[in-house]
Design an enzyme around this catalytic site. Structure first.
Site, PDB file in Angstrom:
ATOM      1  N   LYS A   1       5.024  -9.529 -19.675  1.00 58.25           N
ATOM      2  CA  LYS A   1       4.389  -8.260 -20.068  1.00 58.25           C
ATOM      3  C   LYS A   1       2.956  -8.512 -20.556  1.00 58.25           C
ATOM      4  CE  LYS A   1       6.876  -5.711 -18.477  1.00 58.25           C
ATOM      5  NZ  LYS A   1       7.486  -6.526 -17.622  1.00 58.25           N
TER       6      LYS A   1
ATOM      7  N   GLU B   1      10.237 -12.708 -20.458  1.00 56.53           N
ATOM      8  CA  GLU B   1       9.876 -11.314 -20.165  1.00 56.53           C
ATOM      9  C   GLU B   1       8.696 -10.878 -21.027  1.00 56.53           C
ATOM     10  OE1 GLU B   1       9.797  -7.358 -18.744  1.00 56.53           O
ATOM     11  OE2 GLU B   1      10.332  -9.316 -17.912  1.00 56.53           O
TER      12      GLU B   1
ATOM     13  N   TRP C   1      -3.471  -2.083  -1.420  1.00 55.45           N
ATOM     14  CA  TRP C   1      -3.318  -3.294  -2.221  1.00 55.45           C
ATOM     15  C   TRP C   1      -3.667  -4.407  -1.250  1.00 55.45           C
ATOM     16  CZ3 TRP C   1       0.257  -7.631  -2.401  1.00 55.45           C
ATOM     17  CH2 TRP C   1       0.170  -8.373  -3.575  1.00 55.45           C
TER      18      TRP C   1
ATOM     19  N   CYS D   1       0.830  -1.197   0.000  1.00 53.20           N
ATOM     20  CA  CYS D   1       0.000   0.000   0.000  1.00 53.20           C
ATOM     21  C   CYS D   1       0.866   1.248   0.000  1.00 53.20           C
ATOM     22  CB  CYS D   1      -0.856   0.006   1.262  1.00 53.20           C
ATOM     23  SG  CYS D   1      -1.764  -1.519   1.500  1.00 53.20           S
TER      24      CYS D   1
ATOM     25  N   GLU E   1       0.828  -9.428 -17.549  1.00 47.42           N
ATOM     26  CA  GLU E   1       0.621  -8.288 -16.635  1.00 47.42           C
ATOM     27  C   GLU E   1      -0.402  -7.293 -17.195  1.00 47.42           C
ATOM     28  OE1 GLU E   1       4.756  -7.141 -14.351  1.00 47.42           O
ATOM     29  OE2 GLU E   1       4.777  -7.078 -16.542  1.00 47.42           O
TER      30      GLU E   1
ATOM     31  N   HIS F   1       9.182 -31.471 -26.821  1.00 51.69           N
ATOM     32  CA  HIS F   1       9.201 -32.389 -25.668  1.00 51.69           C
ATOM     33  C   HIS F   1       7.977 -32.187 -24.772  1.00 51.69           C
ATOM     34  CE1 HIS F   1      13.186 -33.420 -26.941  1.00 51.69           C
ATOM     35  NE2 HIS F   1      13.592 -32.179 -26.817  1.00 51.69           N
TER      36      HIS F   1
ATOM     37  N   ASN G   1       1.046  -0.094   5.982  1.00 49.89           N
ATOM     38  CA  ASN G   1       1.572  -0.799   4.805  1.00 49.89           C
ATOM     39  C   ASN G   1       2.340  -2.016   5.310  1.00 49.89           C
ATOM     40  OD1 ASN G   1       2.695  -1.601   2.355  1.00 49.89           O
ATOM     41  ND2 ASN G   1       4.495  -0.293   2.681  1.00 49.89           N
ATOM     42  N   GLY G   2       2.061  -3.190   4.755  1.00 46.75           N
ATOM     43  CA  GLY G   2       2.768  -4.395   5.194  1.00 46.75           C
ATOM     44  C   GLY G   2       1.796  -5.407   5.773  1.00 46.75           C
TER      45      GLY G   2
ATOM     46  N   LYS H   1       3.298  -1.951  -8.037  1.00 41.46           N
ATOM     47  CA  LYS H   1       4.609  -1.673  -8.623  1.00 41.46           C
ATOM     48  C   LYS H   1       5.725  -2.417  -7.910  1.00 41.46           C
ATOM     49  CE  LYS H   1       7.550  -0.028 -11.414  1.00 41.46           C
ATOM     50  NZ  LYS H   1       7.596  -0.638 -12.735  1.00 41.46           N
TER      51      LYS H   1
ATOM     52  N   ARG I   1       1.429   1.930  -6.043  1.00 41.58           N
ATOM     53  CA  ARG I   1       1.741   0.996  -4.959  1.00 41.58           C
ATOM     54  C   ARG I   1       0.516   0.176  -4.556  1.00 41.58           C
ATOM     55  NH1 ARG I   1       6.414   2.501  -2.050  1.00 41.58           N
ATOM     56  NH2 ARG I   1       5.596   1.321  -0.289  1.00 41.58           N
TER      57      ARG I   1
HETATM   58  C1  BG6 Z   1       6.240  -6.521  -9.274  1.00 42.85           C
HETATM   59  C2  BG6 Z   1       6.131  -5.516 -10.415  1.00 42.85           C
HETATM   60  O1  BG6 Z   1       5.437  -6.154  -8.215  1.00 42.85           O
HETATM   61  O2  BG6 Z   1       7.578  -6.608  -8.798  1.00 42.85           O
HETATM   62  C3  BG6 Z   1       7.042  -5.990 -11.535  1.00 42.85           C
HETATM   63  O3  BG6 Z   1       4.789  -5.457 -10.852  1.00 42.85           O
HETATM   64  C4  BG6 Z   1       8.466  -6.096 -11.007  1.00 42.85           C
HETATM   65  O4  BG6 Z   1       6.992  -5.085 -12.605  1.00 42.85           O
HETATM   66  C5  BG6 Z   1       8.560  -6.969  -9.763  1.00 42.85           C
HETATM   67  O5  BG6 Z   1       9.280  -6.622 -12.011  1.00 42.85           O
HETATM   68  C6  BG6 Z   1       9.912  -6.817  -9.081  1.00 42.85           C
HETATM   69  O6  BG6 Z   1      10.041  -5.492  -8.639  1.00 42.85           O
HETATM   70  P1  BG6 Z   1      11.463  -4.849  -8.315  1.00 42.85           P
HETATM   71  O7  BG6 Z   1      11.129  -3.446  -7.900  1.00 42.85           O
HETATM   72  O8  BG6 Z   1      12.063  -5.652  -7.202  1.00 42.85           O
HETATM   73  O9  BG6 Z   1      12.288  -4.905  -9.557  1.00 42.85           O
END
Ligand code: BG6
Length: 587
Positions: free
Chosen positions: A467, A463, A74, A2, A470, A486, A100-101, A582, A27
């Site tokens: 994307k 990767e 969150w 959060c 996500e 395989h 937060n946490g 994030k 966040r």
């Molecule tokens: C996720 C993000 O929460 O954490 C991703 O949505 C990110 O985009 C991943 O790659 C790792 O985050 P960080 O800040 O440790 O690189």
């Protein structure tokens, strides 16, 4: 994870609090809430959804009161609903808390408090904090003692800010980030400098196990044992914390199009001590990389890159798996932790485990002064500016650039990483956006997307899949192309979209044979390559590169654009994808 913020000033604080929440919304964006103290009454407003929408409805930014707190959520404990939204009050409404946490022992604390007659309203772990504060305030009548007793009962990872009816603001940090902003006429406390950077760039980074009391007499910082702590006020860069869209519709698209400039910023930044970092790596008997999400995919690319040009053969360990892989760690070796935010709980735990095992820890971060940088013996910064889009884009290519630069140094220029050249190659690749927009229109209703890559292209396949997952919420998976036959080939039929990363390097021919096998099962083939081929139903052109080793950076861009446009085609918000945040500061 959060965002939390508190402010005390000699004018109403709800407006700067709401502005701060808007900046930190990446966040967490399940719900929003603000509480202020007006004439010794705690006022509270909270709602479900994004800051702008809730503010429009509830007028959060015009609540009266010269001291207040705010929160974007969150969800970890309890559904996304109004009752579970923060701030939470103690049973007599005299204290409001944003958190937060995670409070790991909340159910035991809750039972004790319920036995003492406290009635809980929400399903959250957080609500134990205001009620503990309330009972100790009744017992001691002293803020400092109240805080010390409360934090001595809590276990988990947390930072919280509490608003008292006497107009005091009290905040505590246990592992989760907490930063003070020292303004001319106001004080801020927040989980991220972005919460107040437009008001002040004079900051204090609270250390772990510290709390601060802020009132009209100023602020006093203590450790959890009640000892006063002096802190230096640090001036931070406003430029690096600029969070404007600069005319782009979304942060994600802005950050994708920033890469031609962010990559040179990363490798040419004078603050990075490249020589020292390279020496530490060279003098290590064994090197391990760790990271989460996109940062872990960088670790995988580095695992392929280093042995190609140096005698270093590193291992890559996913941070959330470190607790179960620690027997693989050799003492007196080196862990390189990669994290955009420098605050991901899994990465911080992996670093702590490595230290326990006697490893040296160094890191690559974007957020300077982050928790990870502060526990590292050396750290390189990305200097690519704040990244707001939840899906990492520019940080990924900057992280890759760091390792290309380090290998250039260690390999005594066996490879040259020319950032200007890479910047131009990316500019050229961004020109394929119109092709990608048409593809996104065609693929928006697909159910499964498979991405193939051999060798160093395999981590980019992962990767790319990340994307697409996500941002478009479509199932996507990255495979080493050779593995298809395989097993995964069984998944292929007319409905399958298969994206093949196939530049003209030592993987080209073998890739083509496997792509033919998919084509034979009816799959639709999208080729990402510098060269077209009739097997492709769609060709996404990437430029020729002199040194093949640079393809991983270039071939990433089409995936960023495709995921972004698939999100738009599906009417989703690419900056704030559902269920994500994030950086995740809980394990
Ligand atoms: C996720 C993000 O929460 O954490 C991703 O949505 C990110 O985009 C991943 O790659 C790792 O985050 P960080 O800040 O440790 O690189």
């Amino acid at each position: 994870m959060c965002s939390i913020i508190g402010c005390i000033a000699n004018s109403d604080v709800s407006e700067p609090i709401v502005e701060g929440l808007k900046k930190m919304e990446y966040r967490g964006y399940d719900s929003v809430g603000v509480a202020t103290n007006s004439d010794s009454n705690i006022l509270l407003k909270k709602g479900i959804g994004r800051v702008n929408a809730v503010n429009l409805d509830l007028k959060l930014d015009s609540m009266p009161g010269h001291v207040g707190v705010g929160h974007t959520r969150w969800a970890t404990h309890g559904q996304v609903n109004k009752i579970n939204a923060h701030p939470h009050l103690c049973s007599d409404n005299s204290i409001a808390v944003v958190h937060n946490g995670i409070i790991e022992n909340y159910s035991e604390l809750r039972k004790n408090l319920e036995r003492n007659g406290v009635i809980f309203k929400s399903e959250t772990d957080t609500e134990v904090i205001p009620n503990l504060l309330g009972s100790y305030m009744k017992e001691t009548g002293n803020l400092k003692k109240t805080l010390m007793k409360t934090v001595s009962r809590l276990s988990g990872q947390y930072s919280f800010i509490s608003l008292f009816e006497d107009g005091s603001l009290v905040a505590a940090r246990f592992h989760e980030p907490l930063i003070m902003g020292i303004g001319e006429k106001e004080y801020f406390i927040s989980s991220d400098v972005l919460g107040f950077i437009e008001k002040t760039n004079q900051v204090i980074y609270l250390n772990n196990e510290e709390f601060v009391i802020i009132d009209d007499k100023g602020y006093r910082i203590y450790d959890f044992n009640g000892n006063p702590v002096e802190h230096e006020i640090v001036t931070i860069s406003k430029q690096n914390n600029n969070v404007n869209k600069n005319g782009y519709r979304h942060f994600t698209r802005k950050e994708i199009f920033e890469q031609p400039s962010t990559i040179p910023n990363t490798v040419n930044n004078p603050n990075n001590n490249w020589k020292k970092f390279a020496e530490i790596i060279q003098n290590s008997s064994k090197v391990y990389f760790t990271g989460s999400g996109t940062s872990y995919n960088v670790a995988l690319v580095a695992k392929y890159l280093f042995p190609m040009y140096t005698t270093i053969s590193p291992e890559a360990i996913m941070s959330s798996e470190m607790a179960y892989s620690k027997d693989r760690l050799q003492e007196n070796s080196l862990l390189i932790a990669i994290s955009q935010s420098g605050e991901s709980a899994d990465v911080l735990e992996a670093a702590a485990i490595a230290k326990e095992k006697g490893l040296k820890v160094i890191s690559v971060v974007n957020s300077k002064a982050s928790s990870l940088e502060r526990v590292s013996e050396a750290s390189l910064g990305l200097y690519c500016g704040a990244e707001i889009g939840v899906a990492a884009t520019k940080s990924f290519t900057s992280q890759l650039s760091v390792f290309y630069k380090i290998i250039e140094l260690i390999s005594k220029q066996h490879i040259i990483f020319d950032a200007e050249k890479v910047s131009n190659l990316i500019l050229e690749t961004l020109d394929s956006e119109s092709t990608i927009i048409n593809l996104a229109k065609e693929m928006k209703n697909s159910t499964d997307v498979y991405i193939l890559g051999r060798g160093i292209h395999y981590p980019i396949a992962k990767e790319g899949a990340l994307k697409i997952k996500e941002l478009s919420y479509i199932h996507a998976e990255g495979f080493p192309t050779g593995e298809l036959k395989h097993g995964p080939l069984a998944l292929m039929d007319e409905s399958s979209y298969v994206i093949a990363i196939n530049p003209e390097d030592n993987t080209y021919q073998n890739n083509l044979s496997n792509i033919q096998e998919v084509k034979a099962r009816g799959g639709k083939i999208i080729g990402i390559s510098n060269k077209d081929h009739e097997v492709y139903d769609h060709w996404i052109k990437i430029p020729n590169v002199e040194s093949n080793i640079l393809y991983p950076i270039i071939e990433t861009i089409p995936f960023q654009l495709l995921a972004y446009h698939m999100s738009l085609e599906k009417g989703e918000d690419p900056d704030y994808p559902r269920n994500l945040a994030k950086c995740v500061t809980v394990k």
